[in-house]
Design a protein around this motif. Structure first.
Motif, PDB file in Angstrom:
ATOM      1  N   UNK A 122      37.814  21.917 -33.112  1.00  0.00           N
ATOM      2  CA  UNK A 122      37.717  20.980 -34.228  1.00  0.00           C
ATOM      3  C   UNK A 122      37.448  19.560 -33.734  1.00  0.00           C
ATOM      4  N   UNK A 123      37.327  19.389 -32.435  1.00  0.00           N
ATOM      5  CA  UNK A 123      37.099  18.061 -31.863  1.00  0.00           C
ATOM      6  C   UNK A 123      35.665  17.627 -32.168  1.00  0.00           C
ATOM      7  N   UNK A 124      35.538  16.440 -32.700  1.00  0.00           N
ATOM      8  CA  UNK A 124      34.214  15.934 -33.102  1.00  0.00           C
ATOM      9  C   UNK A 124      33.846  14.729 -32.248  1.00  0.00           C
ATOM     10  N   UNK A 125      32.519  14.591 -32.045  1.00  0.00           N
ATOM     11  CA  UNK A 125      31.985  13.477 -31.277  1.00  0.00           C
ATOM     12  C   UNK A 125      31.087  12.628 -32.165  1.00  0.00           C
ATOM     13  N   UNK A 126      30.932  11.398 -31.726  1.00  0.00           N
ATOM     14  CA  UNK A 126      30.117  10.468 -32.507  1.00  0.00           C
ATOM     15  C   UNK A 126      28.619  10.787 -32.305  1.00  0.00           C
TER      16      UNK A 126
END
Length: 697
Positions: free
Chosen positions: A644-648
């Motif tokens: 669920x980790x999101x990046x810009x």
């Protein structure tokens, strides 16, 4: 000068007085039966101013056989008593016999009757018919088969000498002879003879002599003849000619062109002279093509090579312009109509042919004037059928025309999601076959282009990925594929703007849940981000949150999701082909917020772009209204353990926290989110976070 006496009854002179001199300047002419003479009489005899003898007259005496010896020795033909009456004009002695020599003598006499008898006064002349002059401008030209064209100008009408007409033209005899010239008009070996009595009859229009032998040199003699019968036999009146057929220098040819009309047509001809040749063979036709006419020289003519047989000349009728029309210029093939026919209308009988641009999509066959287009293995795609008509009997080949084919079938199972169009993906979903084609997590690249809130994006390439198939179908609709935006490579990425992770209170449309205040009342149904950033066109519900109104939020009642999205929203920045197949999804969320945690506050609404709920991501409830989960399911992508980790999106390597649609149940100003480590979290509505909305097709 002798002095003679006058002997009235004898051969001597007169009375013996003085006599005069002889006449002078005697000039004579002869013609048929005539003798012409002129002279100058003698002057008076004057001595010392005294006239001793005066001229009284002049006798002219004629005698046959010998000269007269006296004025009585012969016939007195003239007694001229007017001095010099015949000095400038001739006296004519007529009625004579041609060929006889006549002797003449002048006897001038005085007024006293004394006659001069002098040898100087003698002359003789033989009357003879005089010939007229020569013909002129003679020509003898080949005039056809065994023919000569003779032209000449006859001599002057009269033969005049010193003012005296000695002969008058009566006729010209033309004698044509082989082997040599005729020497007289009655040559017995003449091949042709004609007596012409009309003067200059053939000076302009020729005399056509027939019955001669081609290629033989003929000698033509002209014999001008006077009324007295004198024939001019001068060699100057001769010319030669060779009879022969007249050459036609140019074989006729078709003049201009003919084009097929369906009616009988005949050509016009260049160099065709009906007086010289006959026209035969095929001289008219209906159909386009070549025809053979025949030109045969008439009897007096031949071709330039000397031949007289018919010459074949080809002439033609050109084909008319062909035409082609089709009963349809586009067809759609699908499960209900796997083949279609197109009727071809053409001018004439040219063969019809058809070709397909992609035989893996559609094949084509022709029967008569019907073209059948057949789908291939139910493959979806497009093809272009080119229909042509060959040149026919009477028409040229027209330009080809095309039929656009749209085969609207499903792609083959196993086709990668990224290789399918959004239209095909939508059809596969509608057929309930999506899970047989792809797996959860499969990606498809899209390009985001436009302004989203305050974020300006130019051709941002990101992946969308499958969250699940028929997710929560009893509530959210069946035969759907749910997607989330977005990924780059294997990482989740979220859209961030310049306000990311900052708290704003100025009403600017950053990626914060509410631009106008730090509150959560109205929940998801009434938050600003739903309308101003994502571009929802759902009517904001009433009665949930005291200040939720259509005028406060970015709601646009005239906008539509696919064709007229709200400007400067993420919906407007999505590709048009994606928007065209997106489905409205019924979602549940707390629509009141403001520290509520009761079942009545959870309401249904419809969105095309939506933020995920806390339970849909985490699979459990942490901060959301506990009753939301009664209507929700965790997406398969996240239940499968995916990160669920999101990046810009604009800073690879930097994580971002992202908004969820669930309002926090225990206060009036926060919404749920996903923290940078993927855990559940909540934050103030005025903070700007990353966006990773979902949609369904």
């Amino acid at each position: 000068m002798p002095i003679l006496g006058n002997f009235p009854s004898g051969g001597g002179g007169g009375t013996g007085g003085l006599t005069l001199a002889a006449v002078t300047d005697i000039q004579t002419l002869a013609a048929a039966g005539k003798v012409y003479v002129k002279w100058t009489d003698p002057d008076d005899l004057v001595v010392a101013g005294s006239t001793l003898a005066a001229w009284g007259g002049t006798l002219l005496v004629r005698k046959a056989g010998s000269a007269p010896v006296s004025r009585r020795d012969g016939t007195v033909v003239l007694d001229s008593k007017t001095r010099n009456a015949y000095q400038n004009k001739y006296f004519c002695d007529s009625g004579l016999t041609d060929g006889v020599t006549y002797y003449y003598k002048f006897f001038p006499y005085t007024t006293q009757g004394s006659y001069t008898d002098s040898a100087d006064d003698e002359f003789n002349k033989t009357p003879t018919p005089v010939a007229v002059g020569n013909v002129s401008s003679m020509s003898a030209i080949a005039a056809g088969n065994g023919k000569l064209a003779l032209k000449w100008t006859d001599p002057s009408a009269t033969m005049v000498n010193d003012g005296v007409t000695l002969a008058t033209w009566a006729k010209t005899t033309v004698v044509v002879k082989a082997g040599g010239y005729a020497t007289d008009p009655d040559d017995v070996d003449a091949a042709y003879r004609l007596v012409v009595t009309t003067r200059n009859q053939y000076a302009s229009s020729p005399l056509i002599v027939t019955g001669l032998q081609n290629g033989v040199t003929y000698y033509v003699s002209f014999f001008p003849t006077s009324t007295d019968g004198a024939v001019n036999t001068s060699t100057a009146n001769r010319v030669t000619g060779v009879p022969n057929r007249l050459a036609i220098s140019t074989v006729p040819s078709q003049r201009g062109s003919l084009t097929y009309t369906g009616n009988t047509q005949s050509p016009s001809w260049s160099n065709y002279d009906s007086s010289k040749m006959t026209l035969g063979g095929v001289t008219s036709g209906i159909n386009a093509g070549s025809y053979n006419a025949a030109f045969t020289p008439k009897d007096d003519y031949c071709w330039s090579d000397g031949s007289t047989s018919a010459k074949t000349v080809r002439w033609a009728i050109s084909k008319a312009a062909g035409s082609l029309s089709l009963s349809a210029t586009s067809v759609v093939l699908n499960s209900s109509a796997k083949s279609k026919t197109v009727t071809v209308t053409r001018a004439g009988d040219g063969a019809i042919s058809a070709q397909t641009s992609d035989a893996s999509v559609a094949t084509v066959s022709v029967s008569g004037n019907v073209v059948t287009i057949q789908s291939v293995n139910d493959k979806t795609g497009t093809a272009k059928i080119t229909i042509s008509v060959a040149a026919g009997t009477n028409h040229t080949a027209p330009g080809s025309k095309t039929v656009a084919v749209s085969a609207e079938f499903l792609p083959a199972v196993g086709t990668a999601l990224n290789d399918c169009s959004w239209e095909d993906i939508s059809k596969i979903a509608a057929a309930g076959l999506a899970s047989t084609y792809w797996s959860v997590g499969a990606t498809k690249t899209i390009t985001i282009n436009g302004t989203v809130g305050t974020l300006s994006l130019s051709n941002l390439s990101v992946d969308v990925f499958i969250l699940g198939f028929d997710h929560n179908s009893s509530v959210e609709g069946s035969n759907r594929i749910h997607f989330q935006i977005g990924k780059i490579s294997s990482r989740l990425i979220g859209l961030i703007d310049s306000g990311y992770n900052s708290y704003y209170t100025n009403g600017t449309k950053y990626f914060n849940m509410n631009h106008w205040g730090n509150y959560n009342y109205g929940g998801w149904a009434g938050c600003d981000l739903r309308y101003d950033v994502l571009g929802s066109t759902d009517v904001p519900p009433s009665g949930y949150g005291s200040t939720v109104t259509t005028s406060r939020v970015g709601y646009n009642a005239s906008a539509t999701c696919a064709t007229n999205p709200v400007a400067n929203t993420l919906m407007a920045a999505l590709p048009a082909d994606l928007r065209a197949v997106m489905k409205g999804v019924t979602k549940y969320a707390d629509a009141v917020g403001n520290s509520s945690n009761v079942a009545a506050n959870v309401k249904a609404f419809t969105d095309y772009l939506f933020l995920l709920a806390e339970f849909e991501v985490q699979g459990t409830r942490y901060y959301a209204n506990q009753y939301e989960q009664n209507y929700q399911k965790q997406y398969a992508y996240y239940s499968s353990g995916n990160s669920r980790v999101m990046y810009r999106h604009n800073a690879t390597g930097s994580t971002a926290w992202w908004w969820l649609r669930s309002a926090y149940y225990n206060n009036s100003y926060t919404f749920c989110g996903v923290y940078t480590d993927g855990s559940a979290n909540n934050n103030s509505a005025r903070y700007a976070a990353a966006l990773a909305p979902g949609f369904a097709v």
